[in-house]
Motif scaffolding. Structure first.
Motif: not given
Length: 475
Positions: A337-339, A377-383, A385-389, A468-471
């Motif tokens: 994806a181009d996100t 900025e990376i933290n926002i992108y991670y959230q 991606v992981t929450n599916g938005s 995505n599970g427990v980290r």
């Protein structure tokens, strides 16, 4: 354009290397008679970042750092313990490396010792005598400060003012109160070496002049150390070295001095017994936290030491480490994806800002702020991606992660985490523990699940439930 603050000129100057593509550095090292304290560590962490930065910019770095392994304090410690001076110096040189390795300080190219440089030291003293800058009195050799026209230029002191303000000298053999020893005649219970003036040992200042000239030549780029070395040590080095090489200019192009670490705004020092050794601090905090604490303040500014400040540094470093772990997790994913194109552009801009901060007299405090901005900025992108938005963009995120790790590599963090995790054992053990806890939860064995979570927390490990599970992460 890289600018550095030169103590000699008291202003920022554009850095122009003596040899294109190369940087030569001499940093005054420790006198190994005790464990290094946090104040001792500051210059070595500072110069480690400077070395890393130059290397990242493509320079070949030549870095020399000495050990003053023959000294009054070493001799006193040896006599007190009933061992040799070499026993003491070897012991605390070993302790130095253990402390600096814990702080991710990379080793110098050469660590010359005074005891291994005697022929060159004696030859330099003789050269100063032959040129009329030094005189012999009863087996002692003194440097005549009045013979060197530029004496006081580094520290901004006037020789006449120093003479007027000098205390009454016990040693009336000196021609001037500020004359200093190049060679000290042998005394009972002290190590000594043969010389043209009889058995003895060198004075403190001649050692660094000799070693810097031996390993870097008559001209080199940087000479550095703590601010307490400006006078008399570095002032005397200039007088000795320039008298030998016959040059009107400083033998080092740029003089860099870091500020003091203080305790309640008072300089930390062993003589005041208000110091904290790196060894003792490491019992409470990881080495990277200590390093980060030092680098969060510009190297020329004073830095007040406290447990509260270390805890703040630990929390701040933890935030950056969490982001690194998020980026590691995303790096294992696939996605077309181009996100993340906008994020990659932001990362490039922040990396550029990072370099501009470092180009401004190695401003690590400002550089680190750019790293925090990218972390957010990376933290926002991670959230997202992981929450599916958002779908994942592997190609552009790889660029973002590379920029983040480039900053970290210059600051010198995340390295202990990498070293500890090279064999993957910690990850494998945590996978087993998390699986046991998940099974306990499925079986509604809440007591066991809570016990595992609480004991991991007690050990400094936090479990996080994600889509995505427990980290897990270190607290």
């Amino acid at each position: 354009m890289l600018k550095v603050y030169n103590t000699m000129t008291r202003q920022k100057e554009e850095f122009k290397p003596l040899k294109p593509g190369e940087v030569s550095i001499y940093c005054c090292g420790v006198t190994p008679y005790n464990h290094p304290h946090i104040g001792n560590a500051r210059p070595f962490v500072t110069w480690d970042v400077i070395r890393r930065y130059f290397a990242k910019k493509g320079y070949r770095v030549h870095y020399i750092q000495n050990f003053t392994d023959v000294d009054d304090k070493i001799i006193a410690a040896a006599n007190k313990e009933g061992v040799t001076w070499k026993d003491i110096s070897d012991r605390y040189i070993k302790a130095y490396f253990e402390a600096m390795d814990a702080l991710n300080v990379r080793h110098a190219d050469v660590y010359p010792r005074v005891s291994e440089t005697m022929p060159e030291i004696i030859a330099m003293v003789q050269d100063l005598i032959d040129k009329g800058f030094a005189y012999v009195v009863d087996g002692d050799v003194f440097y005549s400060v009045e013979k060197f026209a530029g004496y006081g230029k580094l520290s901004g002191r006037d020789l006449e003012d120093m003479k007027a303000g000098a205390r009454i000298e016990v040693d009336t053999r000196k021609h001037h109160p500020m004359d200093f020893a190049l060679w000290k005649s042998a005394k009972p219970g002290e190590p000594s070496w043969d010389s043209p003036w009889g058995k003895g040992r060198p004075g403190w200042h001649i050692e660094c002049s000799t070693m810097s000239l031996k390993y870097l030549g008559e001209k080199f780029d940087f000479h550095g150390g703590g601010s307490d070395l400006i006078f008399p040590h570095h002032e005397n080095e200039i007088a000795q070295s320039q008298a030998c090489i016959g040059d009107d200019h400083s033998f080092a192009q740029y003089w860099l001095h870091n500020g003091f670490i203080t305790i309640h705004n008072e300089k930390m020092s062993k003589s005041k017994n208000n110091f904290f050794t790196v060894k003792d601090i490491l019992k409470e905090y990881p080495g990277e936290v200590i390093r980060f604490f030092i680098l969060q303040t510009h190297y020329r500014s004073p830095l007040d030491f406290s447990d509260e400040r270390l805890k703040e540094a630990q929390t701040s470093l933890g935030r950056l480490t969490n982001t690194k772990e998020y980026s590691d997790e995303l790096a294992k994913k696939e996605g077309t994806a181009d996100t993340a194109a906008e994020l990659a552009a932001t990362a490039d801009k922040l990396l550029k800002n990072f370099y501009e901060a470092m180009d401004d007299d190695f401003n690590t405090a400002l550089a680190i702020s750019q790293m925090f901005a990218l972390s957010k900025e990376i933290n926002i992108y991670y959230q997202d991606v992981t929450n599916g938005s958002k779908a994942f963009d592997a190609e552009d995120f790889a660029k973002v992660r590379a920029d983040y790790l480039e900053m970290a590599g210059i600051i010198g963090i995340f390295e202990q985490q990498e070293a500890a995790g090279n064999d993957g054992l910690a990850d494998k053990l945590m996978e087993i523990i998390i699986a046991i806890r998940q099974d306990a939860r499925k079986e509604k064995n809440w007591a066991l699940a809570d016990k595992l979570r609480d004991e991991l927390k007690e050990a400094g490990i936090i479990l996080e439930d994600t889509p995505n599970g427990v980290r897990w992460k270190k607290a």
